[in-house]
Design a protein around this motif. Structure first.
Motif, PDB file in Angstrom:
ATOM      1  N   LYS A 141       0.822  13.166   1.147  1.00 28.74           N
ATOM      2  CA  LYS A 141       0.735  14.347   0.286  1.00 28.74           C
ATOM      3  C   LYS A 141      -0.514  15.163   0.578  1.00 28.74           C
ATOM      4  N   HIS A 142      -1.635  14.474   0.866  1.00 26.58           N
ATOM      5  CA  HIS A 142      -2.919  15.165   1.043  1.00 26.58           C
ATOM      6  C   HIS A 142      -3.342  15.248   2.510  1.00 26.58           C
ATOM      7  N   ARG A 143      -2.424  14.942   3.408  1.00 25.54           N
ATOM      8  CA  ARG A 143      -2.679  15.036   4.852  1.00 25.54           C
ATOM      9  C   ARG A 143      -3.894  14.225   5.273  1.00 25.54           C
ATOM     10  N   ILE A 144      -3.937  13.004   4.794  1.00 22.32           N
ATOM     11  CA  ILE A 144      -4.985  12.056   5.179  1.00 22.32           C
ATOM     12  C   ILE A 144      -4.405  11.127   6.247  1.00 22.32           C
ATOM     13  N   GLY A 145      -5.133  10.923   7.307  1.00 19.69           N
ATOM     14  CA  GLY A 145      -4.619  10.116   8.401  1.00 19.69           C
ATOM     15  C   GLY A 145      -4.537   8.639   8.055  1.00 19.69           C
ATOM     16  N   TYR A 146      -3.434   8.009   8.457  1.00 18.02           N
ATOM     17  CA  TYR A 146      -3.334   6.554   8.356  1.00 18.02           C
ATOM     18  C   TYR A 146      -2.690   6.035   9.634  1.00 18.02           C
ATOM     19  N   LEU A 193       0.812  -1.214   0.000  1.00 16.11           N
ATOM     20  CA  LEU A 193       0.000   0.000   0.000  1.00 16.11           C
ATOM     21  C   LEU A 193       0.847   1.267   0.000  1.00 16.11           C
ATOM     22  N   LYS A 194       2.079   1.170  -0.470  1.00 12.65           N
ATOM     23  CA  LYS A 194       2.978   2.335  -0.384  1.00 12.65           C
ATOM     24  C   LYS A 194       2.455   3.519  -1.212  1.00 12.65           C
ATOM     25  N   ASP A 195       1.814   3.256  -2.354  1.00  7.65           N
ATOM     26  CA  ASP A 195       1.253   4.359  -3.151  1.00  7.65           C
ATOM     27  C   ASP A 195       0.105   5.036  -2.408  1.00  7.65           C
ATOM     28  N   VAL A 196      -0.696   4.244  -1.728  1.00  6.67           N
ATOM     29  CA  VAL A 196      -1.799   4.801  -0.948  1.00  6.67           C
ATOM     30  C   VAL A 196      -1.254   5.665   0.189  1.00  6.67           C
ATOM     31  N   LEU A 197      -0.233   5.181   0.868  1.00  6.88           N
ATOM     32  CA  LEU A 197       0.325   5.934   1.990  1.00  6.88           C
ATOM     33  C   LEU A 197       1.015   7.204   1.512  1.00  6.88           C
ATOM     34  N   ALA A 198       1.658   7.157   0.350  1.00 11.65           N
ATOM     35  CA  ALA A 198       2.260   8.373  -0.207  1.00 11.65           C
ATOM     36  C   ALA A 198       1.174   9.408  -0.515  1.00 11.65           C
TER      37      ALA A 198
END
Length: 298
Positions: free
Chosen positions: A100-105, A91-96
């Motif tokens: 970038k968009h300041r979405i919490g994970y 999921l590295k693309d999702v986490l990047a």
């Protein structure tokens, strides 16, 4: 002794003597205390915004392929990610995108994911997303390109796992839209999306209005109607299917309802050995969809 009544109120000295500042303040306080009290003016608070105006509600999606398909098709609808540490490389693309968009994970454990998904079948990831909107039939028909098209109408089907399996087959065989009756409680859920293995993002869900009006609209758009039956219909494999086909699948116990059955130009059955009464609705859907696909590309 004088029998005259004593003066009322405190003695303030001779009438000609002016009152000092303290006496005047005391008079004002006594007048305020004896005056009738007015109720406080009502305060008007602004009305709370309707739930729909407070921002989109959030849906939990889970399952690796379901989450990755959602991210490919509509990354702007992603709101939150929870994942196992072992899923970070996948999921590295999702986490990047999240960074970038300041979405919490959040990296969590298996028990946490089970609670978030309300399922043991989370496959190491849960997304919080804005739900994909259902389309109206008019909008769907307006956007439908000319040429062959297959639409699937689910009449009485209610199991989310069946919906997921049907969506997976529908995506594989190029179904243009999945029709959901107005009064049906069936809708895309996390469980259905996981079983669909990404197919939920490829097939539009169309919420119908009145059944008779919906049938009239589809017929006007060139769709021939075929109802599926367990027995008493034309064998699927010997029947030429219309280029534009509306295939009506009924619930396993009750079958296709009378209105749709009477409206159908074709009544189709799947021939088999007879060892079992019938296929379940998800398996039967896959067979019908595969035959329509085969005839278009034979």
């Amino acid at each position: 002794m004088s029998d005259s009544s004593p003066p009322r109120g405190p003695y303030r000295g001779p009438p000609s003597q002016p009152r000092d500042k303290r006496e005047r303040q005391r008079d004002r306080e006594q007048a305020q205390a004896s005056a009738p009290r007015r109720p406080p003016a009502p305060r008007f608070e602004p009305e709370a915004a309707p739930a729909a105006d407070r921002g989109p509600r959030e849906q939990r999606l889970y399952g690796l392929n379901a989450c990755l398909a959602m991210f490919r098709h509509r990354p702007s609808d992603l709101r939150k990610v929870w994942l196992l540490e072992s899923r970070i490389p996948r999921l590295k693309d999702v986490l990047a995108h999240c960074v970038k968009h300041r979405i919490g994970y959040t990296v969590v454990g298996d028990q946490d994911l089970q609670k978030l998904a309300a399922s043991q079948h989370h496959e190491g990831v849960v997304f919080g997303v804005v739900p994909a909107p259902e389309q109206s039939l008019s909008d769907w028909l307006r956007e439908l390109p000319p040429g062959p098209a297959l639409a699937l109408w689910l009449d009485g089907v209610g199991n989310p796992h069946n919906l997921g399996a049907i969506l997976r087959s529908a995506a594989h065989f190029g179904v243009a839209g999945l029709m959901l009756p107005k009064d049906s409680g069936l809708a895309l859920s996390g469980a259905a999306a996981r079983v669909a293995e990404g197919g939920a993002e490829a097939v539009p869900l169309v919420r119908l209005g009145r059944a008779d009006n919906s049938l009239a609209q589809l017929r006007s758009a060139g769709f021939g109607v075929a109802a599926t039956v367990v027995r008493g219909g034309q064998p699927l494999f010997g029947t030429a299917l219309p280029e534009r086909l509306l295939l009506v699948m009924g619930a396993e116990q009750s079958g296709v309802g009378p209105l749709l059955a009477d409206a159908a130009a074709l009544r189709l059955e799947i021939p088999g050995s007879g060892a079992v009464e019938s296929l379940n609705v998800a398996s039967a859907s896959a067979v019908f969809l595969a035959e329509w696909w085969r005839q278009r590309r034979a």
